[in-house]
Scaffold this active site. Structure first.
Site, PDB file in Angstrom:
ATOM      1  N   HIS A  96       2.714   8.137   0.111  1.00 56.78           N
ATOM      2  CA  HIS A  96       1.641   7.230   0.594  1.00 56.78           C
ATOM      3  C   HIS A  96       1.971   6.696   1.612  1.00 56.78           C
ATOM      4  CE1 HIS A  96      -0.163   3.125   1.189  1.00 56.78           C
ATOM      5  NE2 HIS A  96      -1.127   4.024   0.487  1.00 56.78           N
ATOM      6  N   GLU A  99       2.001   9.375   4.485  1.00 57.65           N
ATOM      7  CA  GLU A  99       0.467   9.039   4.884  1.00 57.65           C
ATOM      8  C   GLU A  99      -0.307   7.964   6.227  1.00 57.65           C
ATOM      9  OE1 GLU A  99      -3.006   7.008   3.891  1.00 57.65           O
ATOM     10  OE2 GLU A  99      -3.066   8.139   1.771  1.00 57.65           O
ATOM     11  N   HIS A 100       0.064   6.593   6.200  1.00 58.29           N
ATOM     12  CA  HIS A 100       0.167   6.711   7.372  1.00 58.29           C
ATOM     13  C   HIS A 100       1.087   6.897   8.474  1.00 58.29           C
ATOM     14  CE1 HIS A 100      -1.308   2.077   5.572  1.00 58.29           C
ATOM     15  NE2 HIS A 100      -1.334   3.677   4.369  1.00 58.29           N
ATOM     16  N   GLU A 110      -0.703  -4.131   1.809  1.00 54.56           N
ATOM     17  CA  GLU A 110      -1.491  -3.045   1.140  1.00 54.56           C
ATOM     18  C   GLU A 110      -0.881  -3.813  -0.220  1.00 54.56           C
ATOM     19  OE1 GLU A 110      -3.680   1.445   0.362  1.00 54.56           O
ATOM     20  OE2 GLU A 110      -2.057   0.181   1.919  1.00 54.56           O
TER      21      GLU A 110
END
Length: 449
Positions: free
Chosen positions: A74, A77-78, A154
């Site tokens: 994740h 991905e950012h 997040e």
């Protein structure tokens, strides 16, 4: 689906292999090319559309991380949107937005997807930008620190959403410390110390050509898409020596699940969030079509048994539904409800009673017909969108190893019998159930259960 092997001409140099997979009357012409590197390109040509959805799918997700790496997929991905050797972060977003397009990405437990949707005339731009960011991002140290802060926010935001948190709690109740039981985002404890070097290593080890599927659907020409992809990847780390595509993730050995357990996250909320469920079936299980019908009947819509009993007749919850999650080697089946804390016992009692009733006596012929109609209708209606069509191509290749034609899929649903659904219900709904709760409770409140 046809073989994924690489053909080589007499001279010894690898060449791309292209095949037509289907020319479906309910869809467009689907073609598949395997590049010499092992990277696959699938397209569905739909001339009536004026847009194209383009996606790069990587067969890497959170379950591929070790414990200390939790959240790396994740995090990566950012970071891939933060800049490449050709473009900065602003250029990546502004080039697509300047033509009215949109781009985004998401990470799951078994794969990661980067996608763009643009007008058909802007597809060359989308291919160049998306291939650039996936293949050649720089992962600059300052960007790692910036995105670390974003991801921690997040995670904090997720913790403030008990309706989301309870699903992760349920996965942990079933899978325990197995990667399928972990948060896709990682936790503050794993994300905070993660270094650029660790993320860079994950990137280069995992993002290889054989693990990647590129899919596009809309008004396009397959040969042109393949040519543009090859141009965009030339000279990047994905422009590699000949290799065969990676096989889809194995279903063996099956994931070991924990014994049925109750997990409670005490939180002062106005509403309690509960999930009752059990281990399900994997995504290649032949009973998956029967499961879709059973799920529709139990809690898949406003006409479902649980919705009618708990919301419509008794007014105990605003949201109540059932769902099935399927992985290569495991799965989940569960019922979610959000209700006032004082109504939790009644909601759980009604849910357990309904599950036991269906396990013992099955569903009716009328429910079977309605459940099959829901499955077929939702699938076909989804074909109206290029994004859904693009996802279908990629998932068929990446997760199933084949692309089932639309007519065949509808026929498989039609072939589900009452005996099929009732046998599955007796097996699945008779299993010991785990319970996850987020709300103003402690473990002792559910100890007797």
């Amino acid at each position: 689906m046809t073989s994924s092997g690489i053909a080589r001409p007499a001279g010894g140099a690898a060449r791309a292999v292209t095949r037509t997979l289907s020319d479906d009357p309910l869809g467009g012409t689907v073609r598949r090319t395997v590049l010499p590197s092992g990277l696959r390109v699938l397209t569905e040509a739909i001339p009536a559309m004026r847009s194209v959805s383009f996606g790069i799918w990587v067969a890497v997700g959170s379950r591929d991380e070790t414990g200390p790496q939790a959240g790396a997929a994740h995090f990566l991905e950012h970071l891939l949107f933060k800049g490449t050797n050709k473009r900065g972060a602003l250029e990546i977003s502004s080039e697509i937005e300047a033509v009215g397009g949109e781009t985004n990405a998401f990470t799951t437990k078994e794969y990661t997807c980067y996608y763009a949707r643009v007008l058909d005339e802007d597809l060359p731009l989308a291919i160049d930008v998306m291939c650039d960011l996936v293949a050649d991002s720089v992962l600059a140290a300052p960007d790692v620190e910036t995105e670390r802060g974003v991801i921690l926010e997040e995670i904090a935001m997720h913790d403030d959403e008990p309706g989301d948190e309870v699903h992760d709690l349920f996965a942990r109740a079933v899978y325990g410390d197995h990667p399928l039981g972990r948060l896709i985002s990682g936790t503050e404890e794993t994300v905070t110390p993660m270094t650029r070097r660790q993320i860079q290593s994950f990137y280069r080890r995992r993002y290889t050509a054989p693990q990647i599927v590129i899919a596009a659907a809309g008004n396009l020409d397959h040969a042109a898409v393949v040519k543009l992809v090859r141009q965009a990847l030339r000279g990047t780390p994905l422009d590699t020596d000949p290799a065969s595509p990676a096989p889809h993730r194995s279903a063996t050995p099956a994931v070991r699940t924990r014994p049925a357990a109750t997990v409670v996250e005490p939180k002062e909320t106005e509403q309690a969030h509960v999930i009752l469920g059990c281990p399900g079936i994997d995504r290649l299980d032949e009973r998956r079509f029967a499961l879709g019908v059973l799920n529709n009947v139990l809690g898949g819509g406003m006409s479902s048994r649980l919705f009618q009993e708990i919301r419509e007749q008794r007014g105990l919850a605003y949201s109540v539904y059932s769902y099935a999650s399927q992985y290569a080697d495991s799965g989940l089946f569960a019922v979610y409800a959000g209700c006032a804390p004082g109504k939790v016992d009644e909601v759980l009692d009604l849910t357990r009673a309904e599950l036991a009733r269906v396990a013992a006596t099955g569903i009716t012929e009328a429910e079977l017909a309605r459940g099959k109609g829901m499955s077929k209708g939702s699938f076909v209606l989804g074909l109206e969108d290029t994004g859904s069509r693009m996802s279908r191509l990629a998932k068929g290749e990446l997760l199933y190893g084949n692309l089932m034609p639309v007519d065949e899929l509808l026929a498989r649903v039609d072939a589900v019998t009452l005996d099929d659904v009732n046998a599955l219900a007796a097996d699945l709904l008779g299993r010991p159930m785990s319970l996850a709760v987020v709300g103003p409770f402690d473990e002792s409140a559910f100890a007797a259960r």
